[in-house]
Write an enzyme that holds these catalytic residues in place. Sequence first.
Site, PDB file in Angstrom:
ATOM      1  N   ASP A 306       0.845  -1.186   0.000  1.00 45.07           N
ATOM      2  CA  ASP A 306       0.000   0.000   0.000  1.00 45.07           C
ATOM      3  C   ASP A 306       0.889   1.249   0.000  1.00 45.07           C
ATOM      4  O   ASP A 306       2.084   1.171   0.297  1.00 45.07           O
ATOM      5  CB  ASP A 306      -0.897  -0.032   1.240  1.00 45.07           C
ATOM      6  CG  ASP A 306      -1.735   1.210   1.383  1.00 45.07           C
ATOM      7  OD1 ASP A 306      -2.390   1.592   0.399  1.00 45.07           O
ATOM      8  OD2 ASP A 306      -1.722   1.816   2.467  1.00 45.07           O
ATOM      9  N   ASP A 503      -1.761  -0.611   6.124  1.00 41.74           N
ATOM     10  CA  ASP A 503      -1.987  -0.090   7.475  1.00 41.74           C
ATOM     11  C   ASP A 503      -3.411   0.381   7.708  1.00 41.74           C
ATOM     12  O   ASP A 503      -3.807   0.598   8.844  1.00 41.74           O
ATOM     13  CB  ASP A 503      -1.023   1.074   7.767  1.00 41.74           C
ATOM     14  CG  ASP A 503      -1.478   2.361   7.101  1.00 41.74           C
ATOM     15  OD1 ASP A 503      -1.891   2.294   5.921  1.00 41.74           O
ATOM     16  OD2 ASP A 503      -1.428   3.416   7.753  1.00 41.74           O
ATOM     17  N   ASP A 507      -7.205  -1.677   3.813  1.00 39.80           N
ATOM     18  CA  ASP A 507      -6.233  -2.718   3.467  1.00 39.80           C
ATOM     19  C   ASP A 507      -6.565  -4.067   4.106  1.00 39.80           C
ATOM     20  O   ASP A 507      -6.003  -5.088   3.704  1.00 39.80           O
ATOM     21  CB  ASP A 507      -4.824  -2.312   3.918  1.00 39.80           C
ATOM     22  CG  ASP A 507      -4.321  -1.072   3.203  1.00 39.80           C
ATOM     23  OD1 ASP A 507      -4.578  -0.956   1.995  1.00 39.80           O
ATOM     24  OD2 ASP A 507      -3.700  -0.217   3.861  1.00 39.80           O
TER      25      ASP A 507
END
Length: 607
Positions: A306, A503, A507
Site C-alpha cells: 500500500d 496499514d 487494506d
Amino acid sequence: MQRLVRPGLAVLVAAGLALGVAAWLGGPAGWADAIWTAVTLPVLLVLVVEIVASLRRGDVGLDIVAALSMSAALLVGEALAAAIVALMYAGGQYLEAFAERRARRDMTALLSRVPRTALRHRDGALEEVALDLIMPGDRLLLRRGDVVPVDGVVASGVAVLDQSALTGEALPVKRAAGEAVLSGSTNAGDAFDLTAEHRAAESTYAGVVRLVEAAQRSRAPMARLADRYALMFLGITVALAAAAWWLSSDPIRAVAVLVVATPCPLILAVPVALVSGLSRAAKLGILIKGGKAIENLARVRALVIDKTGTLTVGEARIVSMRAVAGLSEDALLRFAASLDQASKHIIGQTLVAEAQRRGLSLAVPAEVVETPGEGLVGLVDGHSVIVGGLHFVASKTADGGTALLPRDRQPGALAVAVAVDGKLAGVIVLADKLRAGTEQLLSALRALDIERIVLATGDRHDVARFISAGLSLDQVRSELTPDQKILVVLSERKNGPVMMIGDGVNDAPALAAADVGVAMGAKGAAASAEAADVVLLVDQLDRVLPAIKIARRSRAIALQSVAAGMGLSVLAMVAAALGYLVPVEGALLQEAIDVAVIFNALRALRG
C-alpha cells in the site's frame, strides 16, 4: 499437574539409574534389575495413560514407540535399557517444555508485563482502580517503572518512555504534553500524568497481548506435516523391528531397534525452531502470529504494498512555506498555528505540532469562528488572522494566493493560505512524504528473492505516479477499491506466495487474502492488525527485512534438525537391526540425538 509430574519422573528415574548402577557394582545379585524395573514402571504407567487419552481424541502419537520399547526391554530382561528409555522419555518431555519456555521467553515477557491496576485522579485524591474501570478522559498518574495501561496523551510534564518491549528500540523516547503515548510502554523517567483516550481493552497493548496469545496457540503446517510423517515412521519402526527379530531369531535386536526409534527429532525440532523464531522476531518489535505465518513468510516471492502510511509516512508534513516580503517563515507559521490551536482538524494539528517542534511561542487565539472543512477566522495577538484553503482565504481578502504557490508543487500536496489583517501573508504547502530509505528497502527485498513488487493504492493516478517515480516497482495500480486490492493480491499468486503490506481499514481485506499479511501496527488501524499475519509494532517499514530473514532461518533450522535427527535415528535403527547396537547402547545414542536436535533448534533464537 504435568509441570510437576514430568520433572518428578525424570528425577525418579535418574536416581533409580544411579542406585541401580551402585547395586550392580557391589550389591546383591538381581537388585540392580529390580531397581531399574521399579523406576521404569511408573513412567510406563503414565505413558500408557497419555496414549489412551490421545487415542480417545483420535490422535495416534509416537509415544507408542516409547511404550513398546520399554515394555519389550522389560520382557526380555533388558531392565537397564528400559530405564534409559524411561529417562529419555521423561527427561525428553521436560527438556521439550524447557526448550519451548526458553523459545517463548520474549513473547511471554510481553504477557507478563500486563498491568492489573492504575492510579487515577479523583476529587483531588489518587485511587487505585482495576484497568477495566478506566474510561476515556480519566487522568492517571504514571510513576517511574509503571507500565502505561491505556493509550493516551501526556497531560503534564515530559514523559520518558522505554518502548523496547513493544518496538525493540533500546533508547527511551520523550513525549511532551499533548503528545500520544502507547500502552505497554514503561515510564523510565519522573512521574507524569496521562489522559486516557481509550478503554484498556481497546488499547494498543491489549491488542498486542491478544495477538501474542493467538500466536502461542497456533501450530505450523510443518508441525502438522511432522505428525503425518510420524505415523509413517511408526509403521516403519514396527516393521523393521519385526523383520530383525524374524531374520535373526533374536528378540534383543527387535528391542534395540525400538529403543533407538523414538522420533524426537521429528516431534520436537519443528515447534521448537519455529517458536524460537517467533520469540526472536518479538524481541525486534515484529509480532508474527504463529507457526503458519512464520512458515509462509519464509516462502514469499511476491509483494503487494500500500502507499499511504506504508510506502509513505502516512501524515501530511510541511514541505515548503512562502511568505510575503517582510514576514519570516516562522512568523507565518506562528500566526497559523496559534489560530489552529482552536481546531481539531488534522492539518491544523500538524501545523501546531511543527510550530512546537521549532520552539515557537504560540499565542492564545480569541473570537475564533471555524467553517468545517474550509478554515478559521480569529484574533492572534490583536491581529485578525484567517487560515484555510486558498478559495476560503481569497473569499475573505482582496488578494489571490496562487502567485505564492510553488510551481513544482507535487500531486496530492495541500496548500494552506494565511491572511493577516485582511491581506494574504503566505502559503504553507503540506504533503505526505515517501519513507526514508524506501529504494534501499526495495533493493534489499529483491536480494531476498522477492521477484515481483507491486504498488496498490486508492490514491489518484498522478499521486501514485509521483510517489513511485524512481522506485524499482514492477507495477503501479492506483484508484483501487478494497475489493480491487484483493484481486491484485490474488493475481500475483501466479508468481508464488504473496505478501501484502498495509496499514488502513481499507487494506484489511487484502491483508486477509494474502498468503502473508503485514500490518503497520504502530499507527495503523486496528482492523488491519487483526486481519494481518504479521504486525510491525514499530513504525519502520524496513523491519520487514529481519522478519523475512528470521522466518527463513527458523524454517531452515527446523528442516535441518529433522533431516539430521531422523537420518541419525534411521542409521541407528539399521545398525541395531544388524546386531551392531545392543539395547543399552541404542538408548544412550538416541538420548544424545534428541538433546542435540533440541539445542540445534534453539539456534533460531540467535541472530
